[in-house]
Design an enzyme around this catalytic site. Structure first.
Site, short mmCIF file in Angstrom:
data_model
loop_
_atom_site.label_atom_id
_atom_site.label_comp_id
_atom_site.label_asym_id
_atom_site.label_seq_id
_atom_site.Cartn_x
_atom_site.Cartn_y
_atom_site.Cartn_z
N GLU A 45 0.84 -1.19 -0.06
CA GLU A 45 0.03 -0.04 -0.06
C GLU A 45 1.01 1.29 -0.04
O GLU A 45 1.80 1.44 0.75
CB GLU A 45 -0.85 0.23 1.44
CG GLU A 45 -1.74 1.17 1.23
CD GLU A 45 -2.87 1.04 2.47
OE1 GLU A 45 -3.64 1.59 2.53
OE2 GLU A 45 -2.76 0.01 3.37
N LYS A 114 -9.30 3.44 -2.62
CA LYS A 114 -9.53 2.65 -1.44
C LYS A 114 -10.92 2.92 -1.04
O LYS A 114 -11.34 4.05 -0.76
CB LYS A 114 -8.56 2.89 -0.29
CG LYS A 114 -8.65 2.08 0.74
CD LYS A 114 -7.50 2.16 1.84
CE LYS A 114 -7.60 1.02 2.94
NZ LYS A 114 -6.37 1.24 4.07
N CYS A 175 -5.62 -3.23 1.88
CA CYS A 175 -5.50 -3.38 3.29
C CYS A 175 -6.85 -3.65 4.08
O CYS A 175 -7.41 -4.79 4.00
CB CYS A 175 -4.64 -2.22 3.80
SG CYS A 175 -3.85 -2.55 5.46
N PRO A 312 22.02 1.38 29.03
CA PRO A 312 22.27 1.49 30.44
C PRO A 312 21.92 -0.37 30.92
O PRO A 312 20.53 -0.49 30.85
CB PRO A 312 21.41 2.20 31.46
CG PRO A 312 21.18 3.16 30.13
CD PRO A 312 21.31 2.40 28.84
N LEU A 313 22.74 -1.15 31.47
CA LEU A 313 22.29 -2.45 31.52
C LEU A 313 22.42 -2.80 33.03
O LEU A 313 23.47 -2.67 33.85
CB LEU A 313 23.31 -3.31 31.09
CG LEU A 313 23.05 -4.82 31.10
CD1 LEU A 313 21.61 -5.36 30.40
CD2 LEU A 313 24.12 -5.53 30.55
N SER A 314 21.08 -2.81 33.76
CA SER A 314 21.19 -3.18 35.13
C SER A 314 21.17 -4.43 35.89
O SER A 314 21.26 -4.50 36.99
CB SER A 314 19.57 -2.37 35.55
OG SER A 314 18.57 -3.25 35.03
N GLY A 315 21.10 -5.30 34.70
CA GLY A 315 21.05 -6.76 35.56
C GLY A 315 19.74 -7.34 35.70
O GLY A 315 19.59 -8.38 36.13
N GLY A 316 18.88 -6.38 35.18
CA GLY A 316 17.27 -6.81 35.44
C GLY A 316 16.82 -7.22 34.10
O GLY A 316 17.28 -7.46 33.22
N ILE A 317 15.45 -7.96 34.26
CA ILE A 317 14.88 -8.46 33.07
C ILE A 317 14.82 -7.34 31.85
O ILE A 317 15.02 -7.63 30.76
CB ILE A 317 13.35 -9.00 33.54
CG1 ILE A 317 13.68 -10.24 34.13
CG2 ILE A 317 12.53 -9.46 32.19
CD1 ILE A 317 12.20 -10.99 34.47
N ASP A 318 14.11 -6.33 31.88
CA ASP A 318 14.05 -5.15 31.15
C ASP A 318 15.16 -4.81 30.07
O ASP A 318 15.18 -5.07 29.04
CB ASP A 318 13.28 -4.01 31.47
CG ASP A 318 12.02 -4.38 32.05
OD1 ASP A 318 11.15 -5.30 31.82
OD2 ASP A 318 11.47 -3.37 32.80
N SER A 319 16.32 -4.33 30.76
CA SER A 319 17.35 -3.79 30.29
C SER A 319 18.28 -5.21 29.55
O SER A 319 18.58 -5.10 28.44
CB SER A 319 18.42 -3.36 31.08
OG SER A 319 19.04 -3.97 32.10
#
Length: 664
Positions: A45, A114, A175, A312-319
């Site tokens: 489209e 359309k 579509c 920024p890597l915090s050691g948690g699931i999200d990062s």
């Protein structure tokens, strides 16, 4: 075969207003289709200008350049002897339409506008286009002079029509028309149309792809026929990711289906089918044969124009999930290069600034494109530090450890000098207001440092370029407002901003099994925590769910009822007393619903500055275009909560429970 027909459809990585690049990709798709013997080629489209032009559709330049590109296609030898079906905006009688332009051998056969426009959720087509409302009606369209000079035509048919050839009949959907309850293919099929085409700009949402496939297959399962679907792929310059999945179906069965997430800018599917199979299938549908007979009727991260990312890597699931998304991208890049994708190789070399580089090892490539940074404070545990370091080692990122305590003390010290007072955490006797302010200072300093390192980390390593900052706030935390405004949730791109905590855990499990990232096991088992309050005996005392006053599972339910179920406080309560009747009393449900809506409305203002993220979940609170609501509320919800209280009283009276007080 009795009546063989060879058709082609494609998924193209078209970009808004990239007329040069879009034209080149259209030509490539046509070349591939012709080389495989196709006599008809379908594209996505609005492929000429790009689906996501938004208010640029108002500009006459967009219309002009679209016709200029169409002229290039018409006059090219590459488009000879193949029916080409392309998408672009067209102004007819001063009304703007979203159209298909179908041409063969320098002659435009039909411009089909359309009929049903997409105008829910992320879609705003009624803002820019008008739906064609004249069923089975065709008008004359006067072509611009630049097109007349190529085709020799002054006017062409414009409207709701189908194309008939010597062998078959072909009808068009665009579509949204596939998703509509009165889809055009229904009547077209009854009228004898055997090939249905659909050019889409359908974006990815988790668990949506199977729905699209089911719709395509069901379109021909009841009525027979061939259904061809083309789709946009890539990000198109906005928050949506179009996931390709072009497909060809016949008589309710998938004949061919393209990939959902690939780095190929051009993907073409070609199939040779027998029209006699359609006719035989239809002959057995007695209800169809008794019907009245009438005769007429789109991987975003990799394309970012920078030399890598800082996370920024915090050691948690999200990062950690965000880091794994980048690592997964590195796997896809190496695989694409191994399979001979020259475009991906060129992009990889541009990103790493090395014209001879060949990405072969995902970990080695990840070290070049991803910098991770653990920003410790006196409130950080050694466990999260170790988890972040181990994950960085396993994915291969360039990892930095730093401590923010000195910066926090300087900022708090400035306040103390000016005010004469020093705030304390609540565990040391401070108020909740003091404690929250001290937590926010840490979070915001991390954001400032993230951008500093993004600009200068490569410079410090004597390397050119800068880095895009990646955020890592999930959709549930955004809905609840459980984030500090302008902390590390503030970034250039947030890859997980549209994904729930539950789905992130599933993705982490996938990475453990498929990438052998064993560091993720301890990350999965650890309770989510912001680590912004002081440790107790060296251990984390703060957890996200305790801070929020609700679980992530509950948050996901609230989000779906609020957005998808369109529930306000009272109707959400009424639904949840049935859903949770085995685990919570009506009074407990009422307390939970009230707490959610208080927190949601208090924090809604944070959505106005939310980092752009790709749209993945239909209960996303994205304030930009998807979830249009006020950002300032009367947070007492007095009328709504009073209705809940009355209903609780009725239910408790019915059960013989004494009512002594309003629900908290």
């Amino acid at each position: 075969m009795g009546r063989a027909v060879t058709v082609a459809t494609c998924a193209l990585n078209q970009w808004a207003l990239d007329f040069e690049g879009n034209l080149e990709r259209i030509f490539r798709s046509i070349d591939i289709a012709k080389s495989k013997g196709a006599r008809y080629r379908l594209g996505p489209e609005l492929e000429i200008c790009g689906y996501g032009c938004s208010d640029h559709f108002y500009e006459s330049d967009t219309l002009l350049h679209s016709f200029e590109v169409l002229g290039k296609l018409l006059e090219s030898p590459a488009t000879q002897d193949i029916i080409c079906d392309v998408g672009m905006p067209v102004l007819h009688r001063n009304v703007r339409y979203n159209c298909r332009v179908i041409f063969l051998n320098k002659k435009i056969l039909l411009i089909r506008p359309k009929i049903s426009l997409a105008n829910t959720g992320n879609y705003r087509e009624l803002r820019w286009f008008t739906p064609w409302s004249k069923a089975r009606h065709v008008e004359e369209y006067f072509l611009p002079r630049i097109i007349q000079e190529v085709t020799g035509q002054e006017t062409v048919p414009f409207g709701d029509a189908v194309l008939a050839t010597k062998d078959t009949c072909l009808g068009t959907e665009i579509c949204e028309e596939l998703w509509a309850p009165n889809s055009p293919h229904i009547e077209m099929g009854l009228d004898g149309v055997e090939i249905f085409t659909n050019s889409s700009g359908s974006h990815h949402v988790l668990r949506k792809a199977h729905t699209r496939v089911d719709l395509v297959n069901s379109a021909t399962a009841k009525n027979g026929g061939i259904y061809i679907l083309a789709n946009q792929k890539g990000c198109d310059g906005d928050r949506l990711y179009y996931d390709g999945c072009a497909m060809i179906s016949m008589n309710g069965e998938t004949v061919a289906q393209g990939s959902q997430f690939s780095l190929d800018d051009v993907e073409v599917l070609v199939a040779t089918l027998d029209l006699e199979d359609v006719r035989s299938y239809r002959a057995e549908i007695s209800s169809r044969n008794l019907a009245p007979w009438t005769c007429m009727l789109a991987l975003g991260l990799f394309k970012a124009q920078q030399t890598g990312f800082l996370l920024p890597l915090s050691g948690g699931i999200d990062s950690s999930a965000t880091a794994c998304i980048v690592y997964s991208m590195c796997h896809q890049v190496c695989l694409a290069v191994k399979n001979g994708n020259a475009d991906v190789l060129a992009d990889a070399r541009r990103i790493v600034n090395d014209e001879t580089y060949i990405p072969e090892d995902p970990r080695e490539f990840c070290k070049r494109v991803l910098t991770t940074c653990y920003m410790a404070s006196e409130n950080s545990s050694q466990d999260t530090c170790n988890r972040a370091k181990l994950l960085a080692e396993q994915i291969g990122s360039y990892h930095i450890n730093l401590n923010i305590d000195a910066a926090v003390k300087v900022v708090v010290g400035i306040f103390s000098v000016v005010s004469g007072r020093t705030p304390q955490f609540s565990v040391y006797g401070g108020s909740s207001r003091e404690s929250l302010a001290l937590q926010n200072v840490q979070a915001r300093i991390r954001m400032v440092l993230a951008y500093l390192f993004a600009q200068l980390a490569l410079w410090a390593r004597r390397m050119p370029g800068g880095l895009l900052v990646l955020g890592s706030a999930n959709v549930d935390e955004s809905l609840r407002g459980y984030l500090t405004k302008y902390d590390c949730s503030s970034a250039d791109i947030n890859p997980i901003g549209g994904i729930s905590k539950t789905d992130l855990k599933s993705f982490i499990q996938y990475c453990i099994e498929n990438f052998q990232l064993t560091a993720l096991r301890s990350i999965m088992s650890a309770p989510p925590t912001a680590e912004l309050e002081p440790l107790v005996d060296g251990q984390v005392a703060q957890t996200d769910e305790a801070d929020m006053g609700m679980t992530y599972a509950e948050l996901s339910i609230y989000g779906k009822l609020r957005k998808i179920g369109k529930a306000g406080p009272y109707s959400m309560f009424c639904k949840l007393i049935n859903i949770w009747k085995e685990i919570f009393t009506p009074r407990e449900v009422a307390s939970k619903v009230k707490h959610f809506f208080r927190m949601y409305s208090v924090n809604r203002h944070k959505m106005t500055t939310l980092t752009p993220s790709y749209h993945a979940e239909n209960y996303s609170p994205d304030d930009n275009r998807f979830d249009l609501r006020p950002f300032l509320y009367n947070t007492s919800w007095s009328w709504q909560f009073r209705c809940i209280d009355k209903q609780v009283s009725k239910l408790e009276k019915k059960e013989g429970i004494s009512v002594a007080e309003d629900v908290d």
